[in-house]
Design a protein around this motif. Structure first.
Motif, PDB file in Angstrom:
ATOM      1  N   GLY A 233      47.873  79.300  38.595  1.00 20.84           N
ATOM      2  CA  GLY A 233      47.464  78.328  37.592  1.00 20.84           C
ATOM      3  C   GLY A 233      46.102  78.545  36.969  1.00 20.84           C
ATOM      4  O   GLY A 233      45.774  77.922  35.968  1.00 20.84           O
ATOM      5  N   TRP A 234      45.233  79.387  37.537  1.00 19.18           N
ATOM      6  CA  TRP A 234      43.917  79.735  37.012  1.00 19.18           C
ATOM      7  C   TRP A 234      43.060  78.524  36.655  1.00 19.18           C
ATOM      8  O   TRP A 234      42.674  78.335  35.493  1.00 19.18           O
ATOM      9  CB  TRP A 234      44.051  80.665  35.786  1.00 19.18           C
ATOM     10  N   PRO A 235      42.703  77.703  37.647  1.00 18.82           N
ATOM     11  CA  PRO A 235      41.802  76.576  37.374  1.00 18.82           C
ATOM     12  C   PRO A 235      40.427  77.025  36.907  1.00 18.82           C
ATOM     13  O   PRO A 235      39.739  76.299  36.200  1.00 18.82           O
ATOM     14  CB  PRO A 235      41.724  75.847  38.725  1.00 18.82           C
ATOM     15  N   GLY A 236      39.991  78.242  37.296  1.00 23.40           N
ATOM     16  CA  GLY A 236      38.714  78.774  36.854  1.00 23.40           C
ATOM     17  C   GLY A 236      38.803  79.599  35.589  1.00 23.40           C
ATOM     18  O   GLY A 236      37.814  80.177  35.143  1.00 23.40           O
ATOM     19  N   ASN A 237      40.026  79.688  35.022  1.00 20.11           N
ATOM     20  CA  ASN A 237      40.277  80.361  33.758  1.00 20.11           C
ATOM     21  C   ASN A 237      39.836  81.829  33.775  1.00 20.11           C
ATOM     22  O   ASN A 237      39.988  82.496  34.790  1.00 20.11           O
ATOM     23  CB  ASN A 237      39.624  79.572  32.613  1.00 20.11           C
ATOM     24  N   ILE A 238      39.290  82.323  32.667  1.00 16.28           N
ATOM     25  CA  ILE A 238      39.007  83.754  32.520  1.00 16.28           C
ATOM     26  C   ILE A 238      37.967  84.231  33.528  1.00 16.28           C
ATOM     27  O   ILE A 238      38.060  85.333  34.067  1.00 16.28           O
ATOM     28  CB  ILE A 238      38.546  84.054  31.081  1.00 16.28           C
TER      29      ILE A 238
END
Length: 398
Positions: A233-238
């Motif tokens: 889900g990439w809560p910390g994004n890039i």
């Protein structure tokens, strides 16, 4: 068609909380890029909205580049200065304007004259300075502290926020007139989980960046590694993706990144793609234990005991509010004199624990600015004044 945006290269390549690259490969991302470039050719003030680590500064830099403005691009983090300093930092000051002002100094608006000023975390700007910023935008001139002389400006403003400014206006934490002035052209930058076709191209970009620094030959992402990246889900994004790829390159073997090299640590309470029908991510494609960390067992503030027990999933918003009202009524029936402080302290503690001791996320959960949150953290013993000051960067300019 695919487009890559990156931050300017620096010799030291310091660690940063900013996203350092942005790929437009997903159809939604390409459509967004077209909108951004059309906006860039105007002189309109732009408000970029998006979660932390999604690449808001990269969008601002691209707007500046496409606009053709010949002046500099200046980036300032509004949350990086105390309320007593940010006025002078933004608008400048004359000699003797305040204690310690031994000589005149131009502010960031003057530094960006002829170019673009990027104000990140605009929601952290104190109310008093919001009035002054609004006046600068309306009159296109700035008056330094301690001066009566107006200095004309030719500056394009791009502001960014990771909080819902419309809700902040409703809560009277942000001025409505400034909000409408800033959002002449609004850009919503979606989180990485909403543009899945960008994930693997971004990962390949970071592979090339870090394999060069690590003096490695060509490194490939296995099918299993790509699946692990896509199912997270990439809560910390890039920013989180960059860190994951960096670690994978350090531990991979035979110039191939495999699923077991992909170290994913989901945040508690963050919905992963597995919850909407995809396969769970994690080491070797297996779900990570919620308490797992790269450094081993959890201790202190990271322990499961430090986080509040979540309500059962079947309890809806209205039911949760009803339960809260019942608890408040029970407390008020006890006629405690410090009830307000107790409730406020409980709310701040719960939000800070829920956000994993992260100030930005805690402020977003509460719908307040990070400056307001830091004040509450100090008041309720969660952050000392010295710790708060020492956490601020020495400079906010990019």
């Amino acid at each position: 068609m695919e487009k890559l945006l990156t931050l300017p290269e620096t010799s030291s390549a310091p660690l940063s909380i900013r996203a350092k690259a942005l790929v437009f490969h997903d159809p939604g991302s390409l459509s967004l890029l077209g909108d951004v470039e059309r906006i860039a050719r105007s002189d309109a003030t732009v408000l970029v909205m998006g979660e932390t680590g999604t690449g808001k500064e990269l969008i601002a830099r691209h707007i500046h580049h496409v606009s053709g403005r010949r002046g500099p691009f200046v980036a300032v983090n509004c949350g990086a200065f105390s309320e007593s300093l940010i006025d002078a930092e933004l608008f400048g000051h004359e000699s003797g304007a305040f204690t310690g002002a031994s000589q005149a100094r131009s502010g960031w608006f003057e530094a960006a004259n002829g170019g673009t000023l990027f104000l990140d975390e605009i929601g952290d700007l104190p109310m008093a300075l919001q009035v002054k910023l609004l006046r600068v935008l309306q009159e296109r001139q700035v008056v330094r502290l301690g001066s009566r002389k107006a200095i004309p400006l030719d500056v394009r403003l791009v502001a960014a926020t990771n909080i819902d400014l419309a809700r902040a206006v409703e809560a009277q934490h942000f001025r409505a007139d400034l909000y409408y002035r800033l959002s002449v052209a609004s850009v919503r930058l979606p989180p990485l989980r909403e543009r899945p076709a960008d994930i693997v191209p971004l990962a390949r970009h970071f592979v090339n960046v870090y394999r060069t620094r690590l003096s490695l030959d060509d490194v490939v992402l296995s099918d299993g590694a790509q699946a692990a990246l896509l199912n997270y889900g990439w809560p910390g994004n890039i920013r989180e993706l960059e860190n994951v790829i960096h670690f994978a390159l350090i531990v991979c073997r035979e110039n191939t990144i495999r699923a077991e090299d992909i170290k994913l640590v989901p945040l508690m309470g963050f919905a992963q793609p597995a919850q909407i029908g995809l396969v769970p991510g994690g080491l070797g494609g297996q779900p990570d234990a919620p308490a797992q960390r790269a450094g081993g067992a959890l201790t202190g503030a990271d322990s499961l005991e430090a986080r509040p027990e979540p309500l059962p999933q079947h309890v809806g918003h209205d039911d949760a509010v009803a339960l809260l009202n019942q608890a408040l009524q029970a407390l008020m029936a006890q006629s405690q004199e410090d009830l307000f402080d107790q409730v406020e302290s409980a709310l701040v503690h719960a939000a800070f624990a829920h956000a994993g001791q992260n100030q930005v996320r805690a402020a977003k959960v509460l719908g307040i600015t990070r400056n307001m949150l830091r004040t509450q953290l100090q008041r309720h013993g969660l952050l000392s004044k010295r710790e708060d000051d020492s956490s601020l960067p020495l400079s906010a300019a990019a």
